[in-house]
Design a protein around this motif. Sequence first.
Motif, PDB file in Angstrom:
ATOM      1  N   GLU A   1       0.848  -1.195   0.000  1.00  0.00           N
ATOM      2  CA  GLU A   1       0.000   0.000   0.000  1.00  0.00           C
ATOM      3  C   GLU A   1       0.880   1.240   0.000  1.00  0.00           C
ATOM      4  O   GLU A   1       1.910   1.294   0.669  1.00  0.00           O
ATOM      5  CB  GLU A   1      -0.928   0.016   1.216  1.00  0.00           C
ATOM      6  CG  GLU A   1      -1.914   1.169   1.213  1.00  0.00           C
ATOM      7  CD  GLU A   1      -2.937   1.075   2.338  1.00  0.00           C
ATOM      8  OE1 GLU A   1      -3.951   1.784   2.262  1.00  0.00           O
ATOM      9  OE2 GLU A   1      -2.703   0.290   3.284  1.00  0.00           O
ATOM     10  N   ILE A   2       0.455   2.245  -0.758  1.00  0.00           N
ATOM     11  CA  ILE A   2       1.146   3.528  -0.805  1.00  0.00           C
ATOM     12  C   ILE A   2       0.135   4.626  -0.515  1.00  0.00           C
ATOM     13  O   ILE A   2      -0.989   4.614  -1.036  1.00  0.00           O
ATOM     14  CB  ILE A   2       1.816   3.761  -2.170  1.00  0.00           C
ATOM     15  CG1 ILE A   2       3.075   2.907  -2.294  1.00  0.00           C
ATOM     16  CG2 ILE A   2       2.171   5.234  -2.373  1.00  0.00           C
ATOM     17  CD1 ILE A   2       3.833   3.115  -3.581  1.00  0.00           C
ATOM     18  N   HIS A   3       0.527   5.554   0.330  1.00  0.00           N
ATOM     19  CA  HIS A   3      -0.327   6.689   0.682  1.00  0.00           C
ATOM     20  C   HIS A   3       0.212   7.930  -0.033  1.00  0.00           C
ATOM     21  O   HIS A   3       1.346   8.361   0.222  1.00  0.00           O
ATOM     22  CB  HIS A   3      -0.327   6.911   2.193  1.00  0.00           C
ATOM     23  CG  HIS A   3      -0.874   5.741   2.963  1.00  0.00           C
ATOM     24  ND1 HIS A   3      -0.114   4.615   3.222  1.00  0.00           N
ATOM     25  CD2 HIS A   3      -2.099   5.519   3.513  1.00  0.00           C
ATOM     26  CE1 HIS A   3      -0.846   3.752   3.911  1.00  0.00           C
ATOM     27  NE2 HIS A   3      -2.051   4.269   4.099  1.00  0.00           N
ATOM     28  N   LEU A   4      -0.608   8.494  -0.910  1.00  0.00           N
ATOM     29  CA  LEU A   4      -0.175   9.606  -1.773  1.00  0.00           C
ATOM     30  C   LEU A   4      -1.065  10.822  -1.562  1.00  0.00           C
ATOM     31  O   LEU A   4      -2.296  10.723  -1.569  1.00  0.00           O
ATOM     32  CB  LEU A   4      -0.238   9.176  -3.239  1.00  0.00           C
ATOM     33  CG  LEU A   4       0.137  10.225  -4.288  1.00  0.00           C
ATOM     34  CD1 LEU A   4       1.620  10.590  -4.173  1.00  0.00           C
ATOM     35  CD2 LEU A   4      -0.189   9.717  -5.691  1.00  0.00           C
ATOM     36  N   GLY A   5      -0.444  11.995  -1.402  1.00  0.00           N
ATOM     37  CA  GLY A   5      -1.178  13.246  -1.248  1.00  0.00           C
ATOM     38  C   GLY A   5      -1.084  14.118  -2.484  1.00  0.00           C
ATOM     39  O   GLY A   5      -0.120  14.045  -3.247  1.00  0.00           O
ATOM     40  N   TYR A   6      -2.088  14.968  -2.662  1.00  0.00           N
ATOM     41  CA  TYR A   6      -2.078  15.949  -3.751  1.00  0.00           C
ATOM     42  C   TYR A   6      -3.192  16.953  -3.492  1.00  0.00           C
ATOM     43  O   TYR A   6      -3.966  16.828  -2.534  1.00  0.00           O
ATOM     44  CB  TYR A   6      -2.249  15.285  -5.116  1.00  0.00           C
ATOM     45  CG  TYR A   6      -3.485  14.438  -5.287  1.00  0.00           C
ATOM     46  CD1 TYR A   6      -4.679  14.975  -5.756  1.00  0.00           C
ATOM     47  CD2 TYR A   6      -3.465  13.074  -4.970  1.00  0.00           C
ATOM     48  CE1 TYR A   6      -5.815  14.186  -5.911  1.00  0.00           C
ATOM     49  CE2 TYR A   6      -4.604  12.280  -5.119  1.00  0.00           C
ATOM     50  CZ  TYR A   6      -5.771  12.854  -5.591  1.00  0.00           C
ATOM     51  OH  TYR A   6      -6.885  12.067  -5.733  1.00  0.00           O
TER      52      TYR A   6
ATOM     53  N   ALA B   1      -0.159  19.144   4.081  1.00  0.00           N
ATOM     54  CA  ALA B   1       0.398  17.973   3.393  1.00  0.00           C
ATOM     55  C   ALA B   1       1.738  17.595   4.000  1.00  0.00           C
ATOM     56  O   ALA B   1       2.035  16.410   4.203  1.00  0.00           O
ATOM     57  CB  ALA B   1       0.553  18.264   1.899  1.00  0.00           C
ATOM     58  N   ILE B   2       2.542  18.602   4.325  1.00  0.00           N
ATOM     59  CA  ILE B   2       3.847  18.353   4.944  1.00  0.00           C
ATOM     60  C   ILE B   2       3.667  17.778   6.344  1.00  0.00           C
ATOM     61  O   ILE B   2       4.412  16.885   6.766  1.00  0.00           O
ATOM     62  CB  ILE B   2       4.678  19.652   4.988  1.00  0.00           C
ATOM     63  CG1 ILE B   2       5.023  20.106   3.569  1.00  0.00           C
ATOM     64  CG2 ILE B   2       5.947  19.445   5.805  1.00  0.00           C
ATOM     65  CD1 ILE B   2       5.842  19.122   2.770  1.00  0.00           C
ATOM     66  N   GLU B   3       2.686  18.265   7.079  1.00  0.00           N
ATOM     67  CA  GLU B   3       2.420  17.712   8.409  1.00  0.00           C
ATOM     68  C   GLU B   3       2.091  16.224   8.312  1.00  0.00           C
ATOM     69  O   GLU B   3       2.586  15.420   9.117  1.00  0.00           O
ATOM     70  CB  GLU B   3       1.258  18.464   9.059  1.00  0.00           C
ATOM     71  CG  GLU B   3       1.597  19.882   9.487  1.00  0.00           C
ATOM     72  CD  GLU B   3       0.395  20.605  10.081  1.00  0.00           C
ATOM     73  OE1 GLU B   3      -0.627  19.943  10.330  1.00  0.00           O
ATOM     74  OE2 GLU B   3       0.486  21.829  10.272  1.00  0.00           O
ATOM     75  N   ALA B   4       1.275  15.861   7.337  1.00  0.00           N
ATOM     76  CA  ALA B   4       0.911  14.449   7.162  1.00  0.00           C
ATOM     77  C   ALA B   4       2.116  13.620   6.757  1.00  0.00           C
ATOM     78  O   ALA B   4       2.296  12.490   7.215  1.00  0.00           O
ATOM     79  CB  ALA B   4      -0.196  14.326   6.116  1.00  0.00           C
TER      80      ALA B   4
END
Length: 371
Positions: free
Chosen positions: A55-60, A99-102
């Motif tokens: 699994e990969i967690h990706l933000g945008y 996003a950086i916090e996550a």
Amino acid sequence: MNIRTKNTRTIRTATTITALGIAAMMLAGCASAGAAEPPATDAATDATAGLSVDEIHLGYFANVTHAPALVGIEEGLFQEALGDDVTITTQVFPAGPPAIEALTAGAIDATFVGPNPAINTFIQSAGASARVVAGAATGGAALVVRDGIDKPADLKGTSLATPQLGGTQDVALRNWLTEQGLKNDTSGGGDVHVTPTENAQTLTLFQQGDLDGAWLPEPWVSRLIIDGGAHVLVDETDLWEDGKFPTTVLLVRKDFLDEHPDAVEALVAGNLAAIKWIDDNPEEAPEVINGAIEKETGKALAPEVITRALDNVTFTADPAAGTFKTLVDHGITAGVQKEGSIKGLFDLRILNKLLEADGGTPVSAGKLGED
């Protein structure tokens, strides 16, 4: 196409890659961030073994400047690169700082983000937090204002918005105001009152006359112009040599890069595939990007908005590393970033391996890391 994605929910491109090259490179391994050279691996072995994660967690963001992320998810290009045994869990953010916090908390493994939050986390962690592994977009940001504001001096006493304190557009606005001799501070004081505001709320407040303008990314620049009657006072393109400035990069947690370089390679390949897809599908791309934005925000952009927005953004895997020292100076001037070195911020070896394997031109880390 089997897409196993979970959501928490005239186009110009550069640095593309052929579909055949992508298919081959999905199977190629890569070295950890500490190795001098990414070693060659046996493609058949890698194809059988699969990636080192499930699994990969990706933000945008749901912005036009994040179109490679939107297209990569919507068209299944990241999933194709990762393989059917890897699940993509995505999280949409309103701006760079959360996003950086996550990313720092380990809630996500990688995120598309503006350059200044990437710089901030790198400096604050003394280089331990994250690495820029590719670019995604340049251009597509501007200061738009109401009627009656036609020059910098007209801004005295006005109220302007940015997406979030310390974000890329926030830094750009505060730095530019300071250069114009207009005082501002992070508490909203000074000659110009800068108030970090969520983008949709910025549009509403501007339409109501409660804001005089905002420095924003696309599509919000175009929305304020078309839906709110604003005009451009400063196109950020005009402030940079050759008009090139980074808007979005792909940032990965350093420990994730160290432990799972194969997964990072698949993400970078998916990003390249998305950039190519946008380039190859100029008629379909606006509809796909707009559809992805509607999924995340609940509202599609007007056709004239998406058209104008895309015309102002260039999609490229080159992160424009040569601009980052200037961006550091801008952050310090803006009062939202401490001084520090960004040497080591970039690790473009995976990107350049993929580009060279497809006969493309490698990109430079600007002496700020590995390339």
